[in-house]
Design an enzyme around this catalytic site. Structure first.
Site, PDB file in Angstrom:
ATOM      1  N   ASP A  76       0.844  -1.202   0.000  1.00 20.00           N
ATOM      2  CA  ASP A  76       0.000   0.000   0.000  1.00 20.00           C
ATOM      3  C   ASP A  76       0.884   1.258   0.000  1.00 20.00           C
ATOM      4  O   ASP A  76       0.602   2.238  -0.691  1.00 20.00           O
ATOM      5  CB  ASP A  76      -0.909  -0.014   1.230  1.00 20.00           C
TER       6      ASP A  76
ATOM      7  N   HIS B  27      -4.712  -3.432   6.285  1.00 25.25           N
ATOM      8  CA  HIS B  27      -4.485  -3.696   4.848  1.00 25.25           C
ATOM      9  C   HIS B  27      -5.828  -4.109   4.247  1.00 25.25           C
ATOM     10  O   HIS B  27      -6.116  -5.287   4.051  1.00 25.25           O
ATOM     11  CB  HIS B  27      -3.452  -4.792   4.631  1.00 25.25           C
TER      12      HIS B  27
HETATM   13  P1  NAD Z   1      -2.118 -18.424  -4.013  1.00 28.52           P
HETATM   14  O1  NAD Z   1      -3.481 -18.997  -3.805  1.00 28.52           O
HETATM   15  O2  NAD Z   1      -1.522 -18.353  -5.382  1.00 28.52           O
HETATM   16  O3  NAD Z   1      -1.079 -19.207  -3.096  1.00 28.52           O
HETATM   17  C1  NAD Z   1      -1.321 -19.499  -1.772  1.00 28.52           C
HETATM   18  C2  NAD Z   1      -0.557 -20.767  -1.459  1.00 28.52           C
HETATM   19  O4  NAD Z   1      -0.696 -21.008  -0.061  1.00 28.52           O
HETATM   20  C3  NAD Z   1      -1.081 -21.991  -2.180  1.00 28.52           C
HETATM   21  O5  NAD Z   1      -0.017 -22.642  -2.858  1.00 28.52           O
HETATM   22  C4  NAD Z   1      -1.626 -22.875  -1.058  1.00 28.52           C
HETATM   23  O6  NAD Z   1      -1.456 -24.267  -1.301  1.00 28.52           O
HETATM   24  C5  NAD Z   1      -0.791 -22.384   0.118  1.00 28.52           C
HETATM   25  N1  NAD Z   1      -1.373 -22.643   1.426  1.00 28.52           N
HETATM   26  C6  NAD Z   1      -2.689 -22.628   1.793  1.00 28.52           C
HETATM   27  N2  NAD Z   1      -2.810 -22.970   3.076  1.00 28.52           N
HETATM   28  C7  NAD Z   1      -1.568 -23.218   3.541  1.00 28.52           C
HETATM   29  C8  NAD Z   1      -1.066 -23.643   4.786  1.00 28.52           C
HETATM   30  N3  NAD Z   1      -1.875 -23.913   5.823  1.00 28.52           N
HETATM   31  N4  NAD Z   1       0.277 -23.801   4.915  1.00 28.52           N
HETATM   32  C9  NAD Z   1       1.095 -23.568   3.879  1.00 28.52           C
HETATM   33  N5  NAD Z   1       0.671 -23.190   2.660  1.00 28.52           N
HETATM   34  C10 NAD Z   1      -0.648 -23.010   2.502  1.00 28.52           C
HETATM   35  O7  NAD Z   1      -2.163 -16.981  -3.330  1.00 28.52           O
HETATM   36  P2  NAD Z   1      -1.142 -15.768  -3.538  1.00 28.52           P
HETATM   37  O8  NAD Z   1      -1.587 -14.960  -4.697  1.00 28.52           O
HETATM   38  O9  NAD Z   1       0.252 -16.265  -3.479  1.00 28.52           O
HETATM   39  O10 NAD Z   1      -1.503 -14.899  -2.251  1.00 28.52           O
HETATM   40  C11 NAD Z   1      -1.236 -15.379  -0.955  1.00 28.52           C
HETATM   41  C12 NAD Z   1      -1.900 -14.502   0.085  1.00 28.52           C
HETATM   42  O11 NAD Z   1      -1.369 -13.193   0.072  1.00 28.52           O
HETATM   43  C13 NAD Z   1      -3.408 -14.316  -0.121  1.00 28.52           C
HETATM   44  O12 NAD Z   1      -4.034 -14.380   1.143  1.00 28.52           O
HETATM   45  C14 NAD Z   1      -3.518 -12.905  -0.675  1.00 28.52           C
HETATM   46  O13 NAD Z   1      -4.787 -12.341  -0.413  1.00 28.52           O
HETATM   47  C15 NAD Z   1      -2.430 -12.238   0.118  1.00 28.52           C
HETATM   48  N6  NAD Z   1      -1.944 -10.944  -0.396  1.00 28.52           N
HETATM   49  C16 NAD Z   1      -1.601 -10.008   0.522  1.00 28.52           C
HETATM   50  C17 NAD Z   1      -1.097  -8.780   0.107  1.00 28.52           C
HETATM   51  C18 NAD Z   1      -0.702  -7.722   1.113  1.00 28.52           C
HETATM   52  O14 NAD Z   1      -0.368  -6.609   0.664  1.00 28.52           O
HETATM   53  N7  NAD Z   1      -0.691  -7.955   2.407  1.00 28.52           N
HETATM   54  C19 NAD Z   1      -0.972  -8.521  -1.257  1.00 28.52           C
HETATM   55  C20 NAD Z   1      -1.310  -9.513  -2.174  1.00 28.52           C
HETATM   56  C21 NAD Z   1      -1.796 -10.734  -1.734  1.00 28.52           C
HETATM   57  C1  LMR Z   2      -3.688  -6.618  -2.623  1.00 27.72           C
HETATM   58  O1  LMR Z   2      -3.668  -5.608  -1.914  1.00 27.72           O
HETATM   59  O2  LMR Z   2      -3.286  -6.628  -3.806  1.00 27.72           O
HETATM   60  C2  LMR Z   2      -4.283  -7.908  -2.071  1.00 27.72           C
HETATM   61  O3  LMR Z   2      -4.318  -7.858  -0.679  1.00 27.72           O
HETATM   62  C3  LMR Z   2      -5.639  -8.137  -2.672  1.00 27.72           C
HETATM   63  C4  LMR Z   2      -6.226  -9.460  -2.247  1.00 27.72           C
HETATM   64  O4  LMR Z   2      -7.406  -9.441  -1.834  1.00 27.72           O
HETATM   65  O5  LMR Z   2      -5.551 -10.496  -2.345  1.00 27.72           O
END
Ligand code: NAD
Ligand code: LMR
Length: 329
Positions: free
Chosen positions: A160, A188
């Protein structure tokens, strides 16, 4: 080069952020160009094979700093001796899931991970929670790791922060490097408050340089706060490379420090600063030095900013009450 590798645990390693993150860690961008790393990849059993594929590619890059890779679906193995833990894997919201269902499903992940960090991680462990809802997942993990100092649990609002820098740089027609002291407050989520009232552009107050309250309220704040949703809409998947980049930035700054005259945004366990209830994991302006963060104190908060900070913090308090009600903290 220091000889002992730093153990970096990445959960959800086979996911899209994992794929964008691991190569950068292994190349030295997380901790520095002289620090060897050992990667521990945690996945659920169904995704271990995919993680093994990523590990083959990591091996094929022949990174000089990569001292080894372990892949596991076992929490003890994953966090054993971890110095840095990047908690990326989370349960995404799927059709028909209510907010409470999402918090409960993630509680099932972050509670045992907090316990495993408490029992097995290295004494200097630093935790960054990326998986959403990141702030409350960090709260859950932290509350199950009573022996780990609370300041080691953080959640990611650096994406962000970076989004806010990019939007302001476009508006002001200056490079991102001309902007200092940007702040993200709160959660977030779409309630977050990107605050430019303390930011500086080439040393001058950013709000004064821009001088456009309508842009601030109707464009900047909603664009930054809803950027995650806009990326999902455009890409058909949530942000991955930018999220991985922000995770790298977050840990790199935490370990190596903020630049003189600047700060960053991190969601950290509140000590009550700026009226944010103690214990909530909320985003603040922080400086980092010697591997520790500190909340920037003494900023003047006007009524406009106060209302927005309070709204985001109220959402965090609701999430805390919900997970408390579910027995997760
Ligand atoms: P994704 O679905 O591509 O990958 C998530 C992975 O986590 C999968 O491979 C899944 O098998 C694994 N997983 C699920 N449960 C698990 C567990 N108990 N132990 C270990 N691994 C586990 O998702 P992504 O695009 O890589 O995003 C991951 C997370 O990050 C999501 O929650 C998304 O919303 C979040 N995110 C946060 C931000 C931020 O700014 N804070 C930004 C983008 C995404
Ligand atoms: C982001 O800020 O891009 C993510 O947290 C969005 C999401 O819901 O995975």
């Amino acid at each position: 080069m220091t000889s002992t590798p730093v153990t970096v645990t990445v959960t959800g390693a086979a996911g899209q952020i994992g794929y964008a993150l691991l190569f950068r860690i292994a190349s030295g961008q997380l901790l520095g160009p002289d620090v060897p790393v050992r990667l521990r990849l945690l996945e659920i059993p169904q995704a271990v094979k995919a993680a093994e594929g990523t590990a083959m590619e990591l091996e094929d890059c022949a990174f000089p700093l990569l001292a080894g890779i372990d892949i596991t679906d076992d929490l003890k193995t994953a966090f054993d001796g971890a110095n840095v833990a990047l908690l990326v894997g989370a349960r995404p919201r799927t059709k028909g899931m209510e907010r409470g269902d999402l918090l409960e499903a993630n509680g099932g992940i972050f509670k045992p991970q907090g316990e495993a960090i408490n029992a097995h991680a290295a004494e200097d462990v630093r935790v960054l929670v990326v998986g959403n809802p990141a702030n409350t997942n960090a709260l859950i993990a932290r509350s199950h790791a009573p022996d780990v100092p609370a300041d080691r649990f953080t959640a990611m609002t650096r994406l962000d922060h970076n989004r806010a820098l990019a939007q302001l740089s476009k508006k002001a027609g200056v490079p991102v490097s001309a902007i200092k002291k940007m702040t993200i407050w709160g959660n977030h989520s779409a309630t977050q408050y990107p605050d430019i009232f303390h930011a500086e552009i080439n040393g001058r107050g950013a709000a004064e340089v821009v001088d456009d309250q309508a842009w601030l309220e109707n464009d900047f704040i909603p664009t930054v706060a809803k950027r995650g949703a806009a990326i999902i809409e455009a890409r058909g998947a949530s942000s991955a490379a930018s999220a991985a980049g922000a995770a790298i930035d977050h840990v790199h700054t935490w370990v190596n420090g903020t630049a003189e005259g600047d700060w960053t945004s991190m969601a950290v366990v509140s000590d009550g600063s700026y009226g944010v209830p103690e214990g909530l994991v909320s985003s603040f302006p922080v400086t980092c030095s010697g591997g520790r963060w500190e909340i920037v104190q003494g900023l003047e908060i006007d009524d406009f900013s106060r209302g927005r900070i309070d709204a985001s913090v109220a959402e965090l308090a609701e999430e805390r009450d919900a997970v408390r009600g579910l027995g997760l903290i």
